[in-house]
Design a protein around this motif. Structure first.
Motif, PDB file in Angstrom:
ATOM      1  N   GLY A 207     -22.094  28.853 -61.808  1.00 21.80           N
ATOM      2  CA  GLY A 207     -22.665  29.977 -62.816  1.00 21.80           C
ATOM      3  C   GLY A 207     -23.307  31.125 -63.564  1.00 21.80           C
ATOM      4  N   LYS A 208     -24.684  30.178 -62.842  1.00 20.83           N
ATOM      5  CA  LYS A 208     -25.649  30.976 -63.632  1.00 20.83           C
ATOM      6  C   LYS A 208     -26.333  31.780 -62.549  1.00 20.83           C
ATOM      7  CE  LYS A 208     -25.928  29.966 -67.576  1.00 20.83           C
ATOM      8  NZ  LYS A 208     -26.410  30.892 -69.332  1.00 20.83           N
ATOM      9  N   PHE A 292      -7.386  22.201 -68.852  1.00 23.95           N
ATOM     10  CA  PHE A 292      -7.531  23.460 -68.806  1.00 23.95           C
ATOM     11  C   PHE A 292      -8.621  23.395 -68.255  1.00 23.95           C
ATOM     12  CE2 PHE A 292      -8.845  21.479 -72.793  1.00 23.95           C
ATOM     13  CZ  PHE A 292     -11.109  22.483 -72.964  1.00 23.95           C
ATOM     14  N   ALA A 293      -8.849  24.962 -67.662  1.00 30.02           N
ATOM     15  CA  ALA A 293     -10.355  25.073 -66.783  1.00 30.02           C
ATOM     16  C   ALA A 293     -11.290  25.583 -67.630  1.00 30.02           C
ATOM     17  CB  ALA A 293      -9.563  26.897 -66.317  1.00 30.02           C
ATOM     18  N   ILE A 294     -12.664  24.653 -66.842  1.00 29.51           N
ATOM     19  CA  ILE A 294     -13.868  24.836 -67.523  1.00 29.51           C
ATOM     20  C   ILE A 294     -14.142  26.322 -68.274  1.00 29.51           C
ATOM     21  CG2 ILE A 294     -15.756  24.644 -67.252  1.00 29.51           C
ATOM     22  CD1 ILE A 294     -15.138  22.603 -65.593  1.00 29.51           C
ATOM     23  N   LYS A 301     -13.408  35.072 -68.078  1.00 29.56           N
ATOM     24  CA  LYS A 301     -14.863  34.500 -66.423  1.00 29.56           C
ATOM     25  C   LYS A 301     -15.113  32.844 -67.144  1.00 29.56           C
ATOM     26  CE  LYS A 301     -19.462  34.860 -64.178  1.00 29.56           C
ATOM     27  NZ  LYS A 301     -20.421  35.576 -64.742  1.00 29.56           N
ATOM     28  N   HIS A 302     -14.307  32.315 -65.946  1.00 24.02           N
ATOM     29  CA  HIS A 302     -14.433  30.992 -66.162  1.00 24.02           C
ATOM     30  C   HIS A 302     -15.518  30.145 -65.047  1.00 24.02           C
ATOM     31  CE1 HIS A 302      -9.859  31.058 -67.417  1.00 24.02           C
ATOM     32  NE2 HIS A 302      -9.858  31.125 -66.318  1.00 24.02           N
ATOM     33  N   ASP A 365      -3.026  23.959 -61.402  1.00 23.43           N
ATOM     34  CA  ASP A 365      -2.465  24.816 -61.622  1.00 23.43           C
ATOM     35  C   ASP A 365      -3.826  25.179 -62.309  1.00 23.43           C
ATOM     36  OD1 ASP A 365      -0.245  24.908 -60.227  1.00 23.43           O
ATOM     37  OD2 ASP A 365       0.766  24.449 -62.001  1.00 23.43           O
ATOM     38  N   GLU A 366      -4.222  24.796 -62.951  1.00 19.41           N
ATOM     39  CA  GLU A 366      -5.349  24.862 -64.225  1.00 19.41           C
ATOM     40  C   GLU A 366      -6.800  24.789 -63.413  1.00 19.41           C
ATOM     41  OE1 GLU A 366      -5.450  25.775 -67.781  1.00 19.41           O
ATOM     42  OE2 GLU A 366      -3.444  26.056 -67.429  1.00 19.41           O
ATOM     43  N   ALA A 367      -7.167  24.698 -62.067  1.00 21.53           N
ATOM     44  CA  ALA A 367      -7.897  24.366 -60.672  1.00 21.53           C
ATOM     45  C   ALA A 367      -8.191  25.429 -60.426  1.00 21.53           C
ATOM     46  CB  ALA A 367      -7.785  23.354 -60.636  1.00 21.53           C
ATOM     47  N   SER A 368      -7.055  25.701 -60.321  1.00 22.90           N
ATOM     48  CA  SER A 368      -6.981  27.669 -60.426  1.00 22.90           C
ATOM     49  C   SER A 368      -7.429  28.236 -60.676  1.00 22.90           C
ATOM     50  CB  SER A 368      -5.265  27.912 -59.394  1.00 22.90           C
ATOM     51  OG  SER A 368      -4.779  27.703 -60.423  1.00 22.90           O
ATOM     52  N   LYS A 369      -7.677  28.319 -61.457  1.00 24.74           N
ATOM     53  CA  LYS A 369      -7.737  29.450 -62.352  1.00 24.74           C
ATOM     54  C   LYS A 369      -9.505  29.530 -61.597  1.00 24.74           C
ATOM     55  CE  LYS A 369      -4.230  28.389 -65.634  1.00 24.74           C
ATOM     56  NZ  LYS A 369      -3.514  29.117 -67.253  1.00 24.74           N
ATOM     57  N   GLY A 370     -10.074  28.152 -61.898  1.00 23.41           N
ATOM     58  CA  GLY A 370     -11.986  28.397 -62.039  1.00 23.41           C
ATOM     59  C   GLY A 370     -12.329  28.252 -60.545  1.00 23.41           C
ATOM     60  N   ALA A 371     -11.019  28.160 -59.258  1.00 22.53           N
ATOM     61  CA  ALA A 371     -11.312  27.638 -58.108  1.00 22.53           C
ATOM     62  C   ALA A 371     -12.288  29.192 -58.289  1.00 22.53           C
ATOM     63  CB  ALA A 371     -10.514  27.785 -57.332  1.00 22.53           C
TER      64      ALA A 371
END
Length: 425
Positions: A207-208, A292-294, A301-302, A365-371
């Motif tokens: 992320g950084k 929920f996505a992190i 932006k997850h 499904d939630e993980a898909s948002k952050g993948a």
């Protein structure tokens, strides 16, 4: 070395989320090889990867097709690299081994794996290229890509409701405020975060925009001292401040899902499949688990996530290579891939299967948002040695959590990492 993002895994329509030596007895090897009939193959699968229902179904289909049986032996991730390396050098290794996707190049470099180009030609035409990337070494297919997964937030809905929290957070700041509220209004531990949850930390470094290694001349060296890595560690330190977990243990010691299952922890960060571990320990908690996505800096932006996963390999020393390939064909059949994804919340190895699992697993499904904000550790053979026990990055994390500065802790870790990167495979 810039870590490759693997947003291509799900393309635009992503609908998903996302390790005692054993050997065959001589009599188990009868009828192996070209005959494909009779005997027993040994499959090493990692703890938590293969649910019993899936193993039973695959084993039944395998026996029906080949007349042979499957002996599954469960392994643990801690120390697995040395164990697999040893097994690959022996005359009677397991016939199929689950290996970490980012560790595959190192095993291939030992020349201990059978080439699977024929298997790829037969059943792998539509394997997702991004998943298959880690299964290739020096242009040759040495593994079959199985699945990937990434981490999400798993939370206890009952505790969140007790704290008066009605919505899940959309940004990191909102997440921290929610954890503060849980701390103030309930007796629950706001978050369980072991001090050495290294793959979550790796996601923070992604992320950084930080790289764990860099190229100097013709070799790779540690980049842990990068200030961006330090920023990621400061974020990790803040998450850990909400936890009573040991600073010198990882998330499997004890298993964080088992801790969560006791109903006294509000949140933890893990793969969707860890919900299954929690409910196995305490079936009553199933109704209270949410996902929920992190969250990242902003709602659109997850947080960066490590796209971990597994490949399946056939040791070059296996006396049952043909049977092993038959096992892979069955394990990778669409019906078993779909069942596996639904049970585990893992991303299967073909994009064509994604519409068939949409909505089947809320964690997936939630993980898909952050993948699409994910990446991997460096896909170089030298990297596997870095993660060997004791992992110097885990030691770095504990040192920082115990008060040492990022610069000083990273300097110590850099020396060990560079020694490992310099070793010949």
């Amino acid at each position: 070395m810039k870590r490759k993002l693997i947003a291509a895994i799900g393309v635009a329509g992503m609908v998903f989320s996302v390790a005692a030596c054993g050997s065959d007895k001589d009599e188990d090897k009868k009828g192996s090889g070209d005959s494909k009939k009779g005997g027993t193959i040994t499959v090493w699968s990692m703890d938590g990867s293969t649910p019993d229902a899936w193993k039973s179904a695959v084993a039944a289909d395998f026996e029906k097709k080949t007349g042979a049986k499957v002996k599954f032996e469960t392994q643990v991730w801690n120390g697995i690299q040395q164990k697999i390396t040893t097994a690959l050098s022996e005359s009677t290794p397991p016939d199929v081994i689950e290996v970490g996707n980012t560790q595959t190049p190192a095993y291939a470099a030992t020349e201990g794996l059978a080439e699977l180009g024929d298997l790829k030609s037969e059943i792998g035409a539509d394997w997702t290229p991004a998943l298959n990337q880690s299964a290739i070494y020096n242009g040759k297919q040495y593994a079959a890509p199985w699945y990937v997964t990434n981490r999400v937030v798993l939370y206890n809905k009952k505790i969140w409701a007790e704290a008066g929290l009605k919505d899940t957070p959309k940004t990191r700041d909102e997440f921290f405020k929610a954890l503060d509220t849980i701390k103030e209004k309930t007796k629950a531990e706001p978050m369980y975060m072991a001090g050495q949850n290294w793959y979550f930390f790796d996601g923070l470094t992604i992320g950084k925009g930080a790289d764990l290694v860099k190229k100097e001349g013709d070799k790779y060296v540690s980049n842990l001292s990068d200030p961006k890595v330090g920023e990621a560690m400061e974020l990790y330190k803040k998450y850990a401040s909400y936890s009573k977990a040991p600073k010198d243990k990882d998330e499997a010691t004890p298993q964080q899902a088992d801790v969560f299952a006791k109903g006294k922890v509000a949140t933890f960060i893990g793969t969707p499949s860890e919900a299954g571990i929690a409910t196995k320990a305490n079936p009553a908690i199933a109704k209270d688990i949410g996902y929920f996505a992190i969250p990242g800096d902003t709602a659109d932006k997850h947080e960066g996530v490590f796209l971990g996963g597994s490949n399946l390999v056939v040791p070059a020393g296996s006396k049952n290579q043909e049977l092993a390939k038959e096992f892979l064909k069955i394990a990778f059949a669409d019906e078993h891939q779909i069942a596996f994804a639904k049970l585990q919340g893992y991303t299967p190895n073909k994009e064509s299967l994604l519409p068939k699992i949409k909505g089947a697993n809320l964690g997936l499904d939630e993980a898909s948002k952050g993948a699409s904000f994910g990446g991997t550790t460096p896909l170089i053979p030298e990297w596997a040695a870095v993660e060997n026990v004791p992992n110097p990055i885990k030691d770095y994390m504990t040192a920082v959590l115990n008060g040492k500065s990022h610069a000083d802790a990273a300097k110590e870790a850099d020396k060990e990492i560079n020694e490992r990167l310099a070793k010949k495979n």
